[in-house]
Enzyme design. Sequence first.
Site, PDB file in Angstrom:
ATOM      1  N   GLU A  98      38.841 -84.490  26.509  1.00  0.00           N
ATOM      2  CA  GLU A  98      38.010 -85.585  25.979  1.00  0.00           C
ATOM      3  C   GLU A  98      38.717 -86.925  26.179  1.00  0.00           C
ATOM      4  O   GLU A  98      39.943 -86.982  26.313  1.00  0.00           O
ATOM      5  CB  GLU A  98      37.743 -85.295  24.485  1.00  0.00           C
ATOM      6  CG  GLU A  98      36.942 -86.316  23.729  1.00  0.00           C
ATOM      7  CD  GLU A  98      35.523 -86.548  24.227  1.00  0.00           C
ATOM      8  OE1 GLU A  98      35.358 -86.924  25.403  1.00  0.00           O
ATOM      9  OE2 GLU A  98      34.586 -86.420  23.416  1.00  0.00           O
TER      10      GLU A  98
ATOM     11  N   ASP B 160      37.209 -89.606  17.665  1.00  0.00           N
ATOM     12  CA  ASP B 160      36.971 -90.618  16.642  1.00  0.00           C
ATOM     13  C   ASP B 160      36.691 -89.875  15.329  1.00  0.00           C
ATOM     14  O   ASP B 160      37.616 -89.468  14.640  1.00  0.00           O
ATOM     15  CB  ASP B 160      35.781 -91.461  17.134  1.00  0.00           C
ATOM     16  CG  ASP B 160      35.525 -92.696  16.314  1.00  0.00           C
ATOM     17  OD1 ASP B 160      36.486 -93.392  15.954  1.00  0.00           O
ATOM     18  OD2 ASP B 160      34.345 -92.985  16.032  1.00  0.00           O
TER      19      ASP B 160
ATOM     20  N   PHE C  76      38.338-100.796  18.935  1.00  0.00           N
ATOM     21  CA  PHE C  76      37.462-100.290  19.987  1.00  0.00           C
ATOM     22  C   PHE C  76      38.099-100.549  21.340  1.00  0.00           C
ATOM     23  O   PHE C  76      38.370-101.692  21.703  1.00  0.00           O
ATOM     24  CB  PHE C  76      36.061-100.910  19.907  1.00  0.00           C
ATOM     25  CG  PHE C  76      35.063-100.049  20.605  1.00  0.00           C
ATOM     26  CD1 PHE C  76      34.482 -98.972  19.955  1.00  0.00           C
ATOM     27  CD2 PHE C  76      34.760-100.256  21.953  1.00  0.00           C
ATOM     28  CE1 PHE C  76      33.595 -98.125  20.617  1.00  0.00           C
ATOM     29  CE2 PHE C  76      33.881 -99.422  22.620  1.00  0.00           C
ATOM     30  CZ  PHE C  76      33.286 -98.361  21.943  1.00  0.00           C
TER      31      PHE C  76
ATOM     32  N   ARG D 272      34.366 -98.674  32.223  1.00  0.00           N
ATOM     33  CA  ARG D 272      35.014 -97.374  32.417  1.00  0.00           C
ATOM     34  C   ARG D 272      35.995 -97.400  33.581  1.00  0.00           C
ATOM     35  O   ARG D 272      36.911 -96.598  33.643  1.00  0.00           O
ATOM     36  CB  ARG D 272      33.954 -96.297  32.750  1.00  0.00           C
ATOM     37  CG  ARG D 272      33.020 -95.957  31.613  1.00  0.00           C
ATOM     38  CD  ARG D 272      32.236 -94.699  31.990  1.00  0.00           C
ATOM     39  NE  ARG D 272      31.040 -94.500  31.187  1.00  0.00           N
ATOM     40  CZ  ARG D 272      31.032 -93.935  29.986  1.00  0.00           C
ATOM     41  NH1 ARG D 272      32.150 -93.520  29.434  1.00  0.00           N
ATOM     42  NH2 ARG D 272      29.897 -93.775  29.336  1.00  0.00           N
TER      43      ARG D 272
HETATM   44  P1  IMP Z   1      33.373 -88.573  17.681  1.00  0.00           P
HETATM   45  O1  IMP Z   1      32.341 -87.514  17.730  1.00  0.00           O
HETATM   46  O2  IMP Z   1      33.133 -89.549  16.569  1.00  0.00           O
HETATM   47  O3  IMP Z   1      34.796 -88.044  17.680  1.00  0.00           O
HETATM   48  O4  IMP Z   1      33.115 -89.457  18.943  1.00  0.00           O
HETATM   49  C1  IMP Z   1      33.866 -89.461  20.071  1.00  0.00           C
HETATM   50  C2  IMP Z   1      33.122 -90.302  21.083  1.00  0.00           C
HETATM   51  O5  IMP Z   1      32.882 -91.633  20.578  1.00  0.00           O
HETATM   52  C3  IMP Z   1      33.958 -90.487  22.320  1.00  0.00           C
HETATM   53  O6  IMP Z   1      33.718 -89.479  23.266  1.00  0.00           O
HETATM   54  C4  IMP Z   1      33.496 -91.838  22.806  1.00  0.00           C
HETATM   55  O7  IMP Z   1      32.341 -91.696  23.617  1.00  0.00           O
HETATM   56  C5  IMP Z   1      33.102 -92.596  21.572  1.00  0.00           C
HETATM   57  N1  IMP Z   1      34.159 -93.531  21.131  1.00  0.00           N
HETATM   58  C6  IMP Z   1      34.817 -93.520  19.952  1.00  0.00           C
HETATM   59  N2  IMP Z   1      35.699 -94.515  19.863  1.00  0.00           N
HETATM   60  C7  IMP Z   1      35.622 -95.197  21.037  1.00  0.00           C
HETATM   61  C8  IMP Z   1      36.317 -96.350  21.566  1.00  0.00           C
HETATM   62  O8  IMP Z   1      37.208 -96.968  20.946  1.00  0.00           O
HETATM   63  N3  IMP Z   1      35.944 -96.740  22.804  1.00  0.00           N
HETATM   64  C9  IMP Z   1      34.989 -96.101  23.539  1.00  0.00           C
HETATM   65  N4  IMP Z   1      34.317 -95.020  23.091  1.00  0.00           N
HETATM   66  C10 IMP Z   1      34.639 -94.565  21.846  1.00  0.00           C
HETATM   67 MG    MG Z   2      32.489 -89.667  24.985  1.00  0.00          MG
END
Ligand code: IMP
Ligand code: MG
Length: 176
Positions: free
Chosen positions: A96, A100, A149, A162
Amino acid sequence: MDRFESFISEEEIKQKVKQIAAKISSDYEGESLFVIGVLTGAFIFTADLVRELTVDVEGIDFIQISSYQGDRSTGNFVFKKDISSDISGKNILLVEDIIDTGRTLKKLKEMLLTRNPRSIKICTACDKPSRRVTELVPDYNCFTIPDKFIVGYGLDYDGVYRDFKDIRIVRPENEQ
Ligand code: IMP
Ligand code: MG
């Protein structure tokens, strides 16, 4: 214009990916690994990581999942792309870009476990542990980062950035 702050350089990323790949290769010595990258964010990290692994990689596939629109907080997901391989009996490394809340990987791990792999481990380029709402802990993590972020190295803000070779903190135009 969105503004950026340098955060992790291309060189630091390269070194860390090598270190993590060496650790993974030693942990799986004598075994085979099937790598599953989580689209879209992990496409670059997955490509870099597999090229540094010295352990046998028996397959590489990608999976994509996203939250229902307007329903992010409840963690309801739609599968957008499934893997096309049978993973039963295989050692899976789920790759991954960033963890987050942990909801995405928790969901993916649960789903993949129903397919009877031999094992599943998680490898992430970045981890934001302060944001976690699940018990998910990555087995391998390159960078632990604060609640900022970030973009680049596969990570996007609204679909862009990206392609940056380094990782930067973004300050969006509408938040300055
Ligand atoms: P989770 O399900 O909340 O753990 O989300 C993870 C997803 O959130 C990652 O695969 C990213 O697509 C997005 N994400 C979370 N934080 C960031 C960040 O700081 N930058 C870019 N994408 C993020
Ligand atoms: Mg993602």
